[in-house]
Design an enzyme around this catalytic site. Structure first.
Site, PDB file in Angstrom:
ATOM      1  N   ASP A  97       7.168  -1.834  16.467  1.00  0.00           N
ATOM      2  CA  ASP A  97       6.538  -0.586  16.906  1.00  0.00           C
ATOM      3  C   ASP A  97       5.138  -0.832  17.443  1.00  0.00           C
ATOM      4  O   ASP A  97       4.540   0.065  18.040  1.00  0.00           O
ATOM      5  CB  ASP A  97       6.471   0.404  15.730  1.00  0.00           C
ATOM      6  CG  ASP A  97       5.940   1.767  16.140  1.00  0.00           C
ATOM      7  OD1 ASP A  97       6.368   2.269  17.204  1.00  0.00           O
ATOM      8  OD2 ASP A  97       5.100   2.330  15.420  1.00  0.00           O
ATOM      9  N   ARG A 111       0.123  -3.565  12.667  1.00  0.00           N
ATOM     10  CA  ARG A 111      -0.672  -3.794  13.870  1.00  0.00           C
ATOM     11  C   ARG A 111      -0.154  -5.046  14.553  1.00  0.00           C
ATOM     12  O   ARG A 111       0.154  -6.045  13.904  1.00  0.00           O
ATOM     13  CB  ARG A 111      -2.160  -3.974  13.530  1.00  0.00           C
ATOM     14  CG  ARG A 111      -2.850  -2.685  13.084  1.00  0.00           C
ATOM     15  CD  ARG A 111      -3.068  -1.737  14.248  1.00  0.00           C
ATOM     16  NE  ARG A 111      -3.907  -0.594  13.910  1.00  0.00           N
ATOM     17  CZ  ARG A 111      -3.451   0.630  13.699  1.00  0.00           C
ATOM     18  NH1 ARG A 111      -2.142   0.862  13.764  1.00  0.00           N
ATOM     19  NH2 ARG A 111      -4.281   1.619  13.427  1.00  0.00           N
ATOM     20  N   HIS A 148       4.748   2.379  19.677  1.00  0.00           N
ATOM     21  CA  HIS A 148       3.755   2.745  18.661  1.00  0.00           C
ATOM     22  C   HIS A 148       3.897   4.220  18.283  1.00  0.00           C
ATOM     23  O   HIS A 148       2.983   5.024  18.467  1.00  0.00           O
ATOM     24  CB  HIS A 148       2.334   2.444  19.142  1.00  0.00           C
ATOM     25  CG  HIS A 148       1.357   2.301  18.008  1.00  0.00           C
ATOM     26  ND1 HIS A 148       0.227   1.539  18.092  1.00  0.00           N
ATOM     27  CD2 HIS A 148       1.351   2.827  16.755  1.00  0.00           C
ATOM     28  CE1 HIS A 148      -0.460   1.605  16.951  1.00  0.00           C
ATOM     29  NE2 HIS A 148       0.214   2.389  16.124  1.00  0.00           N
ATOM     30  N   GLU A 171      -1.265  -3.740  23.365  1.00  0.00           N
ATOM     31  CA  GLU A 171      -0.643  -2.484  23.797  1.00  0.00           C
ATOM     32  C   GLU A 171      -1.422  -1.859  24.952  1.00  0.00           C
ATOM     33  O   GLU A 171      -2.655  -1.906  24.957  1.00  0.00           O
ATOM     34  CB  GLU A 171      -0.599  -1.497  22.624  1.00  0.00           C
ATOM     35  CG  GLU A 171       0.242  -1.971  21.461  1.00  0.00           C
ATOM     36  CD  GLU A 171       0.157  -1.039  20.255  1.00  0.00           C
ATOM     37  OE1 GLU A 171      -0.374   0.096  20.406  1.00  0.00           O
ATOM     38  OE2 GLU A 171       0.624  -1.418  19.180  1.00  0.00           O
ATOM     39  N   GLY A 231       0.841  -1.191   0.000  1.00  0.00           N
ATOM     40  CA  GLY A 231       0.000   0.000   0.000  1.00  0.00           C
ATOM     41  C   GLY A 231       0.877   1.242   0.000  1.00  0.00           C
ATOM     42  O   GLY A 231       2.021   1.216  -0.452  1.00  0.00           O
ATOM     43  N   ARG A 232       0.338   2.339   0.528  1.00  0.00           N
ATOM     44  CA  ARG A 232       1.106   3.584   0.485  1.00  0.00           C
ATOM     45  C   ARG A 232       2.363   3.514   1.343  1.00  0.00           C
ATOM     46  O   ARG A 232       3.428   3.989   0.949  1.00  0.00           O
ATOM     47  CB  ARG A 232       0.212   4.749   0.906  1.00  0.00           C
ATOM     48  CG  ARG A 232      -0.693   5.207  -0.236  1.00  0.00           C
ATOM     49  CD  ARG A 232      -1.443   6.479   0.084  1.00  0.00           C
ATOM     50  NE  ARG A 232      -2.722   6.178   0.719  1.00  0.00           N
ATOM     51  CZ  ARG A 232      -3.695   7.085   0.889  1.00  0.00           C
ATOM     52  NH1 ARG A 232      -3.513   8.333   0.483  1.00  0.00           N
ATOM     53  NH2 ARG A 232      -4.820   6.761   1.458  1.00  0.00           N
ATOM     54  N   ILE A 233       2.254   2.908   2.528  1.00  0.00           N
ATOM     55  CA  ILE A 233       3.440   2.771   3.366  1.00  0.00           C
ATOM     56  C   ILE A 233       4.428   1.815   2.713  1.00  0.00           C
ATOM     57  O   ILE A 233       5.643   2.077   2.669  1.00  0.00           O
ATOM     58  CB  ILE A 233       3.060   2.290   4.775  1.00  0.00           C
ATOM     59  CG1 ILE A 233       2.267   3.370   5.497  1.00  0.00           C
ATOM     60  CG2 ILE A 233       4.319   1.936   5.582  1.00  0.00           C
ATOM     61  CD1 ILE A 233       1.693   2.930   6.831  1.00  0.00           C
TER      62      ILE A 233
END
Length: 315
Positions: free
Chosen positions: A256, A232, A279, A261, A153-155
């Site tokens: 991250d 995630r 995160h 969490e 995707g974009r990342i």
């Protein structure tokens, strides 16, 4: 005098957002989305907009509690906890802040370099004053290696651009092919892991939808492989990941995000071959400001022109 539009603010928001909107809107702050109607009281019947975050989301229950809701402005890009079908059926606009991808891609590179060159581990070693009497072991080269990206995707695309600058051989797996990129596409995530020195998880996915990364994929990555997660935590079988890094089935990990969490397994906290971050993929001053502005602009544009700036497209 026209009554001010009333907004619900769920959870912490920066003062910049509250100060900017507070003069023109009536803001109702609540700590969480639990019992939203009870927390807001009579205002729940009047709230027309909500400021929330992806980890809070927008559930059907939240929409039930806010019968006049028109827009939900999310501070982030994750939609896994937003009931988009319910929002669509009720005519509620959902917006995100799609201005954070560069920082997340940067952090993925930093985590990978840190693990391979043992930067954080070396920092601890120096601070513990081991240097005068010892020799710090060698890390592994980062540049020129094979990088596998789960999720183009974009990342994923921005990450690939950065990794290409390090002369890496880039491959990817995504259930939706990306014909606009020239990187090698693998048939499965398992095949990708087997052909990678660094495996980056950049995919989207909701809690409860199953793991993308499991024990078999980590074993395929191998004893010198490094796993990086900036997506995630619940997309990874965390127990298998703990076993892989502590048993030496993979060389290390940069994380991250985590399954529960802010709780992090004790074994990960103790592992020298794991680099941990709280995160913070998009947590730079510049991007946080841009995200604030995006959220503000969506609210102002909707109630000023009945048009959102960055609305989610319902399929």
């Amino acid at each position: 005098m026209t009554d001010k539009v009333e907004l619900a603010v769920i959870g912490w928001r920066r003062d910049y957002v509250l100060d900017n909107l507070g003069g023109d809107f009536t803001l109702h702050w609540v700590e969480s989305a639990e019992d939203l109607a009870g927390a807001l009281g009579p205002a729940a019947e009047r709230v027309r907009g909500v400021l929330t975050a992806p980890m809070v989301g927008l559930s059907a229950g939240m929409m039930d509690a806010l019968p006049k809701l028109e827009i939900a402005a999310l501070y982030g890009v994750g939609l896994e906890r937003a009931d988009l079908g319910c929002a669509r059926d009720r005519g509620i606009v959902v917006t995100t802040t799609p201005v954070l991808y560069e920082d997340v891609a940067d952090l993925a590179v930093l985590l990978a370099m840190d693990v391979s060159r043992r930067v954080a581990e070396g920092d601890r070693w120096v601070r513990a004053k081991h240097w005068p009497s010892g020799h710090f072991g060698a890390g592994r080269r980062f540049s020129g290696k094979r990088a596998g990206i789960l999720g183009m995707g974009r990342i994923g695309r921005m990450l690939a651009t950065r990794l290409a600058a390090f002369d890496m051989e880039i491959g990817y797996y995504d259930p939706k092919p990306a014909p606009d990129v020239s990187y090698r596409q693998f048939a499965t995530g398992l095949d990708l892991a087997a052909g990678s020195d660094f495996l980056f998880l950049c995919a989207a996915g909701g809690a409860g939808q199953g793991h993308i990364v499991e024990a078999e994929m980590l074993t395929a990555l191998g004893p010198h492989g490094v796993f990086i997660n900036v997506a995630r935590g619940w997309l990874v079988d965390e127990k298998s990941l703990v076993d892989a890094v502590t048993s030496g089935r993979i060389g290390g990990a940069g994380l991250d995000v985590f399954e529960n969490e802010p709780e992090v397994p004790a074994a990960l906290l103790a592992a020298d071959n794991v680099v941990l971050a709280p995160h913070v993929g998009s947590n730079t001053l510049e991007t946080r400001h841009d995200m604030d502005e995006c959220m503000i602009e969506n609210i102002r544009s909707w109630f000023g022109e009945h048009k959102a700036i960055t609305p989610v497209t319902y399929e």
